[in-house]
Design a protein around this motif. Structure first.
Motif, PDB file in Angstrom:
ATOM      1  N   SER A 179     -16.861 -57.195 -25.257  1.00 11.07           N
ATOM      2  CA  SER A 179     -18.079 -56.951 -25.828  1.00 11.07           C
ATOM      3  C   SER A 179     -18.588 -55.464 -25.438  1.00 11.07           C
ATOM      4  N   ARG A 180     -18.238 -55.108 -24.281  1.00  9.53           N
ATOM      5  CA  ARG A 180     -18.704 -53.840 -23.688  1.00  9.53           C
ATOM      6  C   ARG A 180     -17.733 -52.610 -24.003  1.00  9.53           C
ATOM      7  N   ARG A 181     -16.628 -52.981 -24.647  1.00  7.65           N
ATOM      8  CA  ARG A 181     -15.499 -52.044 -24.874  1.00  7.65           C
ATOM      9  C   ARG A 181     -16.037 -51.289 -26.183  1.00  7.65           C
ATOM     10  N   VAL A 182     -16.515 -50.002 -25.713  1.00  8.10           N
ATOM     11  CA  VAL A 182     -17.068 -49.187 -27.044  1.00  8.10           C
ATOM     12  C   VAL A 182     -16.628 -47.865 -26.596  1.00  8.10           C
ATOM     13  N   THR A 183     -16.231 -47.018 -27.879  1.00  6.71           N
ATOM     14  CA  THR A 183     -15.744 -45.785 -27.607  1.00  6.71           C
ATOM     15  C   THR A 183     -16.775 -44.796 -27.354  1.00  6.71           C
ATOM     16  N   CYS A 184     -16.580 -44.153 -26.036  1.00  2.43           N
ATOM     17  CA  CYS A 184     -17.574 -43.291 -25.501  1.00  2.43           C
ATOM     18  C   CYS A 184     -17.345 -41.729 -26.235  1.00  2.43           C
ATOM     19  N   ARG A 185     -18.475 -41.326 -26.508  1.00  3.08           N
ATOM     20  CA  ARG A 185     -18.577 -39.837 -27.047  1.00  3.08           C
ATOM     21  C   ARG A 185     -19.795 -39.189 -26.454  1.00  3.08           C
ATOM     22  N   ASN A 186     -20.115 -39.618 -25.217  1.00  2.72           N
ATOM     23  CA  ASN A 186     -21.118 -39.015 -24.470  1.00  2.72           C
ATOM     24  C   ASN A 186     -20.793 -39.159 -23.097  1.00  2.72           C
TER      25      ASN A 186
END
Length: 390
Positions: A179-186
């Motif tokens: 659930s914490r696997r989110v593509t980082c753009r920052n």
């Protein structure tokens, strides 16, 4: 003069359309269509336009059998510019750069369609962000307005009485990780990644757990990702920007020995280099480490020779590696990303890759997430960026 056709050649009838006001005023639709024949040969850097006679003649020539052209004949006259372009190979000049690239292509055992697709889907100097802006597809709202109704988010079979509602299973620690696997753009450029954390990321994603030797020279590595034939052709080239104890620069990770090799390079590894690498996607440019996923195709094609599925299994492996990188980063408290909107030729030049036997499929990366979300990230459940209280 002895000649043969290059190893792989696709002749594409390509229609190009331009708007002409005069044609519209004469009662037409204003569109002038031009049909051109383009020769796509993967050992060449660009398509070559052919006239009707040259394309028809090329289609009759063998890539394997040498034929003799009579001196001063029309066919020899026709052949000379095709030899110069690299579409024909002359026995008298088979040590030229283009002839050597053609020979190399033959020895790597590419499937012809895969070779053409790979060669001519590589970017150079493309600004992916500007392309989205100009096509008005930069945001989700713009995409819907410009592109119209999308296909549904899930396929519904509409089979009455044939579906079973499955039970919801209680989550565990692995579900929480997912659930914490989110593509980082920052990314936070002010906080370096510790060397031990960096080493763990590489070991988990690209490192070998054990090796198995068959005979004198056939070695299989056991890694944390599946690979077609167990051959693991993808190399990890690193653009290190902000890791404790490491100078910024280009590196190669040895997955078999867990070693980092600094690459000699006359290329300035600065923000301009990174921005060009990721197609001007500025939201990835501050990543502490960027990883160029670069397959050695000859490793896989050694077993799967001219196989219709060989390129596909290499591409699948890049997906396996990126997901493992995501999970390793998430477990370490880092952000991660992957993108295929990259300028592959820019990376190939910097890494000095043999572009017949090696290539670039994607760029992934990781680093500390920034404290605030400047560029939008897809986190609808608010697991990473917690929504403000109502």
């Amino acid at each position: 003069m002895l000649i043969r056709r290059c190893a792989v050649l696709l002749l594409e009838p390509r229609e190009e359309t331009q708007f002409h006001l005069e044609q519209l005023l004469r009662g037409g639709d204003g569109l002038v269509r031009t049909l051109r024949c383009m020769a796509l040969a993967p050992h060449l850097e660009a398509p070559i336009e052919l006239d009707q006679e040259a394309s028809a003649w090329l289609a009759t020539l063998s890539p394997n059998v040498w034929i003799r052209l009579e001196p001063g004949s029309h066919q020899e006259e026709l052949a000379l510019p095709l030899v110069q372009a690299g579409l024909l190979v002359s026995k008298d000049d088979d040590d030229s750069d283009l002839a050597r690239r053609d020979t190399r292509l033959r020895t790597v055992y590419w499937h012809p369609l895969a070779a053409v697709m790979h060669a001519f889907s590589r970017w150079d100097g493309v600004d992916a962000v500007r392309n989205m802006q100009e096509s008005e597809t930069e945001t989700a709202e713009q995409m819907r307005q410009t592109l119209g109704e999308p296909p549904p988010e899930a396929k519904v079979m509409s089979l009455k009485g044939a579906s079973t509602v499955l039970p919801e299973v209680d989550g565990n620690a692995f579900d929480a990780l997912l659930s914490r696997r989110v593509t980082c753009r920052n990314f936070d450029p002010m906080r370096p990644v510790p060397l031990n954390m960096f080493a763990q990321m590489l070991q988990r994603t690209f490192g070998s757990r054990t090796r198995f030797k068959v005979g004198e020279d056939l070695v299989f590595l056991k890694k944390n990702v599946p690979s077609g034939g167990g051959l693991h052709p993808i190399e990890a080239y690193l653009v290190v920007q902000n890791v404790e104890g490491l100078d910024p620069g280009l590196y190669h990770y040895r997955g078999d020995t867990h070693e980092l090799e600094r690459l000699p390079s006359d290329v300035a590894i600065d923000r301009d280099f990174v921005m060009e690498l990721v197609g001007q996607q500025h939201w990835f440019a501050d990543a502490h480490v960027l990883v160029v996923l670069a397959p050695r195709f000859e490793r896989t094609f050694w077993k799967y020779r001219q196989h219709a599925k060989s390129y596909r299994v290499v591409a699948m492996e890049a997906g396996h590696l990126s997901q493992t990188l995501y999970l390793a980063a998430t477990d370490a408290g880092l952000g991660a990303f992957i993108t295929a909107a990259i300028n592959e030729k820019h990376a190939e030049r910097a890494l000095k890759l043999d572009t017949i036997a090696e290539g670039v499929l994607a760029v992934c990366g990781f680093g500390w997430r920034a404290g605030s979300m400047t560029t939008t990230e897809l986190d609808p459940a608010g697991v990473i960026w917690h929504p403000a209280p109502a």
